[in-house]
Enzyme design. Structure first.
Site, PDB file in Angstrom:
ATOM      1  CE  LYS A 198      38.627  35.098  50.009  1.00  0.00           C
ATOM      2  NZ  LYS A 198      39.675  34.004  49.785  1.00  0.00           N
TER       3      LYS A 198
HETATM    4  C1  LIG Z   1      39.972  33.029  48.873  1.00  0.00           C
HETATM    5  C2  LIG Z   1      41.076  32.240  48.697  1.00  0.00           C
HETATM    6  C3  LIG Z   1      41.522  31.298  47.944  1.00  0.00           C
HETATM    7  C4  LIG Z   1      40.689  31.243  46.498  1.00  0.00           C
HETATM    8  O1  LIG Z   1      40.569  32.354  45.794  1.00  0.00           O
HETATM    9  P1  LIG Z   1      39.105  32.320  44.904  1.00  0.00           P
HETATM   10  O2  LIG Z   1      38.985  33.945  44.526  1.00  0.00           O
HETATM   11  O3  LIG Z   1      37.964  32.096  45.696  1.00  0.00           O
HETATM   12  O4  LIG Z   1      39.333  31.520  43.646  1.00  0.00           O
HETATM   13  C5  LIG Z   1      42.661  30.952  47.649  1.00  0.00           C
HETATM   14  N1  LIG Z   1      43.686  30.938  48.862  1.00  0.00           N
HETATM   15  C6  LIG Z   1      43.397  31.752  49.722  1.00  0.00           C
HETATM   16  C7  LIG Z   1      44.241  31.961  51.172  1.00  0.00           C
HETATM   17  C8  LIG Z   1      42.125  32.375  50.219  1.00  0.00           C
HETATM   18  O5  LIG Z   1      41.865  33.132  51.163  1.00  0.00           O
END
Ligand SMILES: *Cc1c(COP(=O)(O)O)cnc(C)c1O
Length: 455
Positions: free
Chosen positions: A109
């Site tokens: 993120k």
């Molecule tokens: C947010 C997240 C996901 C999922 O990603 P999306 O973009 O919502 O499909 C998977 N793994 C981790 C560690 C995340 O923080």
């Protein structure tokens, strides 16, 4: 570059108009009216930031100069812990991991939210106004957002999390940020309760009259364009070959960024969606069934989602960019909790995507197998993808995404390999720091009053 909405294809908004707004007024998500194309030859021998500049500029050039964007990108990734920002590791011939764990909060993120933070700062310095970021988190998004927006005097950040229902590292990553513009609200309820309060506050008149609320969840278009960069970047590291990706998915944001990269000219053949037990994406891709289901808790909490908001963008693409068809499908879905895609559309999905659901048991088994075979510790989200990577036996190049540092999910890691991942010093230091948060009941009026008093 103008932007339309998945529920109104005649809309034409500028990038500035959609920057602070997650959802379009018609309820749809924003997409560019056309896909810019990138000449990959032009990207050779450039730094991560300079590759990002070429990829992102076409989307924002109406409102940001190339010089401004360059500064924003340099600031965004300056404190990442790897010189390559997003390095590719070879596990064995044709099988790679793209590591997205080197940002300040150790999850992918950061690659998008650090960019969003600097983009907002730049835009607000030219055009000062006070904005209020409001969001709910089950862990990673909240800490990445708080880190990205701290110290910005134009932005107040209110993040709701379910009290005592997130991991202690995740909680401390948020609550130990001692800045006057950061407000952590621990709600006596679960994640759905937090999300419900946030949704209602976004349409509350008293709040709207006092401040403009900004959503920074994964439907924000600027987040998706920042994620497109590392797909090109992994292709550049592996060197000029057709490429395929495996993406652990929840809200369909990360993998949709891969789709955008493909539309922009990256030679991606296939995209394989990894889900956990919450498998609505798998059921849509394999038999066209979009059905409301109850969310189950798993070892990969950031993927514990049944309605993947960003999938609406893929629907719009597969419906030939006709927003009437998207509106029709959602009307059906809201009425009956169910929608069945036609076989033409299912085939369209299948041209690009595969989808698999990985159980908790398989996740732990994979963490253990990968550790024994490669001495590599993976977090449970990453492991859902690595299970699929290990099963591949074609001649193709496959890249699976590492989404979070394993030390953030050490209780699952310990169950799998009977030891914990080493905790980076920045994370272990958190345990000595003072926490700042306000515990509130699961009551929208209490949260609303708190906001009104503090914005
Ligand atoms: C947010 C997240 C996901 C999922 O990603 P999306 O973009 O919502 O499909 C998977 N793994 C981790 C560690 C995340 O923080």
């Amino acid at each position: 570059m103008k932007y339309l909405s998945t529920r109104d294809h005649s809309l034409k908004k500028s990038f500035n108009e959609i920057l602070y707004q997650g959802l379009s007024k018609d309820g749809g998500l924003y997409l560019p009216v056309e896909w810019p194309t990138i000449d990959i030859e032009n990207l050779q021998n450039k730094s991560y930031e300079d590759v990002a500049l070429e990829i992102i500029f076409p989307f924002v050039k109406e409102n940001f100069s190339k010089k401004d964007l360059q500064n924003i990108l340099n600031e965004s990734y300056a404190n990442f812990r790897h010189i390559k920002r997003a390095p590719v590791k070879e596990l064995e011939t044709n099988k790679y991991i793209l590591e997205l764990i080197y940002g300040p909060t150790y999850a992918f993120k950061d690659y998008a939210l650090q960019f969003l933070g600097k983009l907002f700062s730049n835009s607000l310095s030219k055009n000062p106004k006070k904005i209020t970021v409001l969001g709910a988190t089950s862990g990673d998004t909240g800490s990445a957002a708080i880190n990205a927006f701290k110290k910005n005097q134009h932005i107040n950040v209110f993040i709701l999390h379910p009290h005592q229902k997130i991991s202690s590292i995740q909680q401390k990553q948020m609550t130990t940020v001692n800045e006057s513009n950061i407000f952590n609200l621990a709600i006596d309820g679960n994640f759905d309760d937090c999300q419900k309060i946030v949704k209602e506050l976004f349409v509350d008149d008293d709040i709207q009259n006092k401040t403009s609320l900004t959503a920074i969840n994964s439907i924000n278009w600027a987040r998706l364009i920042a994620q497109v960069v590392y797909y090109f970047w992994s292709h550049l590291q592996i060197k000029n070959r057709d490429i395929n990706f495996i993406v652990p998915s929840g809200n369909f944001g990360n993998i949709f960024s891969a789709y955008v990269a493909k539309q922009m000219g990256l030679p991606i053949k296939r995209l394989h969606i990894a889900t956990n037990k919450n498998d609505i994406l798998k059921s849509i891709i394999t038999n066209g069934q979009m059905t409301k289901k109850i969310v189950s808790q798993t070892y990969s909490p950031s993927m514990d989602i049944q309605i993947s908001s960003n999938f609406e963008r893929q629907m719009f693409e597969s419906f030939d960019r006709d927003s009437d068809k998207v509106n029709f499908a959602f009307n059906e879905f809201y009425k009956s909790g169910n929608y069945l895609f036609s076989s033409d559309i299912i085939n369209n999905f299948k041209k690009i995507y595969d989808a698999s659901s990985i159980s908790d048991e398989e996740t732990l088994q994979t963490i253990s197998n990968i550790f024994e075979k490669y001495n590599y510790i993976s977090d449970p989200h990453t492991a859902t993808g690595l299970k699929l990577l290990m099963d591949k036996n074609d001649e193709e190049t496959w890249v699976s995404l590492a989404c979070a540092h394993p030390a953030k999910f050490n209780s699952a890691v310990k169950k799998a390999i009977n030891k914990e991942a080493d905790i980076p010093i920045e994370l272990s230091n958190l345990f000595d720091k003072k926490e700042k948060m306000t515990i509130l009941p699961n009551d929208i009026n209490k949260v609303k009053n708190y906001l009104l008093e503090n914005i």
